[in-house]
Design a protein around this motif. Sequence first.
Motif, PDB file in Angstrom:
ATOM      1  N   LEU A 296      37.215  49.112  76.954  1.00  0.00           N
ATOM      2  CA  LEU A 296      35.827  48.812  77.115  1.00  0.00           C
ATOM      3  C   LEU A 296      35.385  48.448  78.544  1.00  0.00           C
ATOM      4  O   LEU A 296      36.126  47.568  79.152  1.00  0.00           O
ATOM      5  N   SER A 297      34.307  48.965  78.998  1.00  0.00           N
ATOM      6  CA  SER A 297      33.966  48.380  80.363  1.00  0.00           C
ATOM      7  C   SER A 297      33.182  47.242  80.087  1.00  0.00           C
ATOM      8  O   SER A 297      32.700  46.781  78.898  1.00  0.00           O
ATOM      9  N   PRO A 298      33.243  46.027  81.000  1.00  0.00           N
ATOM     10  CA  PRO A 298      32.815  44.920  80.940  1.00  0.00           C
ATOM     11  C   PRO A 298      31.217  44.454  81.099  1.00  0.00           C
ATOM     12  O   PRO A 298      30.793  44.171  82.032  1.00  0.00           O
ATOM     13  N   SER A 299      30.478  45.321  80.227  1.00  0.00           N
ATOM     14  CA  SER A 299      29.273  45.459  80.464  1.00  0.00           C
ATOM     15  C   SER A 299      28.411  44.095  80.246  1.00  0.00           C
ATOM     16  O   SER A 299      29.064  43.451  79.096  1.00  0.00           O
ATOM     17  N   TRP A 300      27.111  43.897  80.704  1.00  0.00           N
ATOM     18  CA  TRP A 300      26.378  42.525  80.474  1.00  0.00           C
ATOM     19  C   TRP A 300      25.485  42.680  79.285  1.00  0.00           C
ATOM     20  O   TRP A 300      25.037  41.774  78.875  1.00  0.00           O
ATOM     21  N   GLN A 301      25.132  43.790  78.853  1.00  0.00           N
ATOM     22  CA  GLN A 301      24.356  44.238  77.960  1.00  0.00           C
ATOM     23  C   GLN A 301      24.503  43.537  76.815  1.00  0.00           C
ATOM     24  O   GLN A 301      25.651  43.279  76.218  1.00  0.00           O
ATOM     25  N   ASN A 302      23.311  43.184  75.786  1.00  0.00           N
ATOM     26  CA  ASN A 302      23.535  42.686  74.458  1.00  0.00           C
ATOM     27  C   ASN A 302      24.246  41.517  74.617  1.00  0.00           C
ATOM     28  O   ASN A 302      25.105  41.313  73.748  1.00  0.00           O
ATOM     29  N   ASN A 303      23.617  40.739  75.251  1.00  0.00           N
ATOM     30  CA  ASN A 303      24.323  39.289  75.406  1.00  0.00           C
ATOM     31  C   ASN A 303      25.664  39.273  75.807  1.00  0.00           C
ATOM     32  O   ASN A 303      26.675  38.474  75.275  1.00  0.00           O
ATOM     33  N   PHE A 304      26.324  40.203  76.509  1.00  0.00           N
ATOM     34  CA  PHE A 304      27.741  40.339  77.032  1.00  0.00           C
ATOM     35  C   PHE A 304      28.464  40.735  75.965  1.00  0.00           C
ATOM     36  O   PHE A 304      29.839  40.388  75.815  1.00  0.00           O
ATOM     37  N   ASP A 305      28.043  41.456  74.839  1.00  0.00           N
ATOM     38  CA  ASP A 305      29.070  41.581  73.732  1.00  0.00           C
ATOM     39  C   ASP A 305      30.192  42.411  74.109  1.00  0.00           C
ATOM     40  O   ASP A 305      31.293  42.098  73.669  1.00  0.00           O
ATOM     41  N   GLN A 306      29.825  43.614  74.884  1.00  0.00           N
ATOM     42  CA  GLN A 306      30.814  44.409  75.117  1.00  0.00           C
ATOM     43  C   GLN A 306      31.835  43.851  76.138  1.00  0.00           C
ATOM     44  O   GLN A 306      33.369  44.014  75.853  1.00  0.00           O
ATOM     45  N   PHE A 307      31.456  43.034  76.995  1.00  0.00           N
ATOM     46  CA  PHE A 307      32.543  42.255  77.699  1.00  0.00           C
ATOM     47  C   PHE A 307      33.454  41.331  77.102  1.00  0.00           C
ATOM     48  O   PHE A 307      34.699  41.143  77.148  1.00  0.00           O
ATOM     49  N   VAL A 308      32.854  40.696  76.096  1.00  0.00           N
ATOM     50  CA  VAL A 308      33.513  39.856  74.881  1.00  0.00           C
ATOM     51  C   VAL A 308      34.583  40.883  74.078  1.00  0.00           C
ATOM     52  O   VAL A 308      35.608  40.198  74.074  1.00  0.00           O
ATOM     53  N   HIS A 309      33.975  41.951  73.699  1.00  0.00           N
ATOM     54  CA  HIS A 309      34.915  42.977  72.819  1.00  0.00           C
ATOM     55  C   HIS A 309      36.264  43.433  73.881  1.00  0.00           C
ATOM     56  O   HIS A 309      37.454  43.516  73.297  1.00  0.00           O
ATOM     57  N   GLN A 310      35.695  43.708  75.195  1.00  0.00           N
ATOM     58  CA  GLN A 310      37.025  44.224  75.946  1.00  0.00           C
ATOM     59  C   GLN A 310      38.090  42.995  76.154  1.00  0.00           C
ATOM     60  O   GLN A 310      39.210  43.352  76.047  1.00  0.00           O
ATOM     61  N   ARG A 311      37.718  41.719  76.149  1.00  0.00           N
ATOM     62  CA  ARG A 311      38.689  40.592  76.584  1.00  0.00           C
ATOM     63  C   ARG A 311      39.287  40.606  74.946  1.00  0.00           C
ATOM     64  O   ARG A 311      40.763  40.458  75.111  1.00  0.00           O
ATOM     65  N   GLU A 312      38.737  40.648  73.953  1.00  0.00           N
ATOM     66  CA  GLU A 312      39.598  40.732  72.502  1.00  0.00           C
ATOM     67  C   GLU A 312      40.458  42.011  72.597  1.00  0.00           C
ATOM     68  O   GLU A 312      41.589  41.950  72.228  1.00  0.00           O
ATOM     69  N   GLU A 313      40.079  42.968  72.961  1.00  0.00           N
ATOM     70  CA  GLU A 313      41.083  44.166  73.319  1.00  0.00           C
ATOM     71  C   GLU A 313      42.321  43.802  74.016  1.00  0.00           C
ATOM     72  O   GLU A 313      43.449  44.116  73.592  1.00  0.00           O
ATOM     73  N   VAL A 314      42.154  43.200  74.965  1.00  0.00           N
ATOM     74  CA  VAL A 314      43.260  42.943  75.861  1.00  0.00           C
ATOM     75  C   VAL A 314      44.028  41.761  75.046  1.00  0.00           C
ATOM     76  O   VAL A 314      45.135  42.012  75.283  1.00  0.00           O
ATOM     77  N   ARG A 315      43.628  40.846  74.289  1.00  0.00           N
ATOM     78  CA  ARG A 315      44.350  39.814  73.718  1.00  0.00           C
ATOM     79  C   ARG A 315      44.922  40.478  72.475  1.00  0.00           C
ATOM     80  O   ARG A 315      46.065  40.252  72.384  1.00  0.00           O
ATOM     81  N   ASP A 316      44.504  41.263  71.623  1.00  0.00           N
ATOM     82  CA  ASP A 316      45.206  42.199  70.607  1.00  0.00           C
ATOM     83  C   ASP A 316      46.346  43.269  71.430  1.00  0.00           C
ATOM     84  O   ASP A 316      47.322  43.219  70.778  1.00  0.00           O
ATOM     85  N   LEU A 317      46.135  43.537  72.522  1.00  0.00           N
ATOM     86  CA  LEU A 317      47.050  44.401  73.195  1.00  0.00           C
ATOM     87  C   LEU A 317      48.278  43.545  73.459  1.00  0.00           C
ATOM     88  O   LEU A 317      49.404  43.673  73.256  1.00  0.00           O
ATOM     89  N   GLY A 318      48.165  42.277  74.190  1.00  0.00           N
ATOM     90  CA  GLY A 318      49.019  41.521  74.192  1.00  0.00           C
ATOM     91  C   GLY A 318      49.922  40.942  73.233  1.00  0.00           C
ATOM     92  O   GLY A 318      51.137  40.857  72.915  1.00  0.00           O
ATOM     93  N   ILE A 319      49.242  40.815  71.761  1.00  0.00           N
ATOM     94  CA  ILE A 319      49.952  40.532  70.625  1.00  0.00           C
ATOM     95  C   ILE A 319      50.681  41.577  70.061  1.00  0.00           C
ATOM     96  O   ILE A 319      51.980  41.661  69.753  1.00  0.00           O
ATOM     97  N   TRP A 320      50.205  42.681  70.476  1.00  0.00           N
ATOM     98  CA  TRP A 320      51.036  44.005  70.022  1.00  0.00           C
ATOM     99  C   TRP A 320      52.132  44.215  70.844  1.00  0.00           C
ATOM    100  O   TRP A 320      53.370  44.357  70.123  1.00  0.00           O
ATOM    101  N   LEU A 321      52.074  43.787  72.105  1.00  0.00           N
ATOM    102  CA  LEU A 321      53.325  43.933  73.133  1.00  0.00           C
ATOM    103  C   LEU A 321      54.243  42.911  72.801  1.00  0.00           C
ATOM    104  O   LEU A 321      55.551  43.170  72.992  1.00  0.00           O
ATOM    105  N   GLU A 322      53.893  41.743  72.123  1.00  0.00           N
ATOM    106  CA  GLU A 322      54.770  40.612  71.979  1.00  0.00           C
ATOM    107  C   GLU A 322      55.633  41.055  70.695  1.00  0.00           C
ATOM    108  O   GLU A 322      56.839  40.657  70.304  1.00  0.00           O
ATOM    109  N   GLY A 323      54.849  42.088  69.866  1.00  0.00           N
ATOM    110  CA  GLY A 323      55.519  42.532  68.587  1.00  0.00           C
ATOM    111  C   GLY A 323      55.396  41.541  67.444  1.00  0.00           C
ATOM    112  O   GLY A 323      55.773  40.437  67.100  1.00  0.00           O
ATOM    113  N   ARG A 324      54.518  42.163  66.404  1.00  0.00           N
ATOM    114  CA  ARG A 324      54.537  41.414  65.166  1.00  0.00           C
ATOM    115  C   ARG A 324      55.244  42.114  64.102  1.00  0.00           C
ATOM    116  O   ARG A 324      55.427  43.309  64.236  1.00  0.00           O
ATOM    117  N   PRO A 325      55.585  41.573  62.934  1.00  0.00           N
ATOM    118  CA  PRO A 325      56.178  42.273  61.827  1.00  0.00           C
ATOM    119  C   PRO A 325      55.280  43.281  61.258  1.00  0.00           C
ATOM    120  O   PRO A 325      54.070  43.376  60.998  1.00  0.00           O
TER     121      PRO A 325
END
Length: 426
Positions: A296-325
């Motif tokens: 997602l693009s780090p948009s400021w709209q809707n109280n920066f919700d899309q910016f927050v979701h983008q950060r969550e995407e990257v964090r989830d990507l990092g968790i996946w890269l570490e490898g979960r069961p």
Amino acid sequence: MTTGGSGSDNTVAKPPAPSSDGEPKPAQAGTPTGASWLSRQIIQPGRRISLSLAWLSTFGATVSIVFGRLWPQMLDLTHAGFFVRFMSWLAMLARTFEFHAALAAGAGVILATLGKGGMRRRAAIAVGLFASAWGLAPEAWTAIPPDWRSGGGPGGTAAASRPTTPSLSPSPRDQIVLVTANVLVGDRPRLAKRLLAMVDEEKPDVLLLQEWDEHWARRAEPELRKRFSHVQGLIGPGAFGQAVCTNIEPSGPIKLYPPFGPRGAWMTPQMRLILPLAGPESRPPLNVLIQNIHLLSPSWQNNFDQFVHQREEVRDLGIWLEGRPGDEARHLPEGDGALVLAGDFNMHPTSAYAQILRDAGLRDAHREAGFGRGTTWPRVSRLRYAPGIRLDQVWVRGGLRVVECRTLADIGSDHRPVLVRLRRAD
């Protein structure tokens, strides 16, 4: 000559009397000349203004760079208030545009050298040099030609292994030529023609597309099927559809990255495929998992919700890269497989969140084999003449060597495509 009557002394200036040799005498001290008037009225005020502008640009650039570096980038903003989200968003912008701030600081140094002010002038120059060095340092490594960075020098082993012209035939199976392109959602027949022309010229083994929609599926998919043995597209929400094309037989079906992470961050499809990469006769093929990415693009709209979701995407990507069961990444352990992430990351490769990828062992292909800044966005209107940002990236991990990485010419989108040539490290 003096006139009487009112007691006022109205004196008319006389021209300088000639000297004995007939030449006029020089003007008396204090008499204004053209050069002194120009200095007092134009040059000196201009130098003062120049110094003021120098302080504005150097101080502003320094504050931007320092703020972007010092503000904690990894804050959990899910339940944060407006102020914290806003400051975090500003810090992200400051980090993204560090190079541009460094250019502003460099311009301030030039203005300071033209200014007037003694100590203030020297201080402005010092501050500007500091900000320029700090902001340009992350870009300095790729300003060195890849041949020199590899230690071979010009004409060395790195240069010998990298072709200087596009291949005119499909690549051998011991390498993968991959192109990623954000094709800009919408009905754009001219862009589709330019995309197909790029494919005909570069002949990639793998083509990853972002912003694939029903218009692209109607106009480009039939032609892409003439050029690739496997083509699969998925129309996603808004501008977040994707397509994957390849001429290498995949090891299994082309599938989706799980669309929802552990905190429900993933709202857009992310397509993946696994390709075998041949090696020496005594070695089994290397399984290469290639993941098409569009954050997602780090948009400021809707109280920066899309910016927050983008950060969550990257964090989830990092968790996946570490490898979960249960994650597919776990069947590609170090040494038995390799991983490629490619696409539109919508973040700068030197950002704090890109560090998540580095911590997971991924390497930036452009930093490894690219030259120059390699910017890909924006490529529309007059903004294409401004210094851009490298939003489209390729990251690799495992037994792969990046032989070539370059940004391709415009195809009419607001992003430029990126090509990488990958070979086995053994």
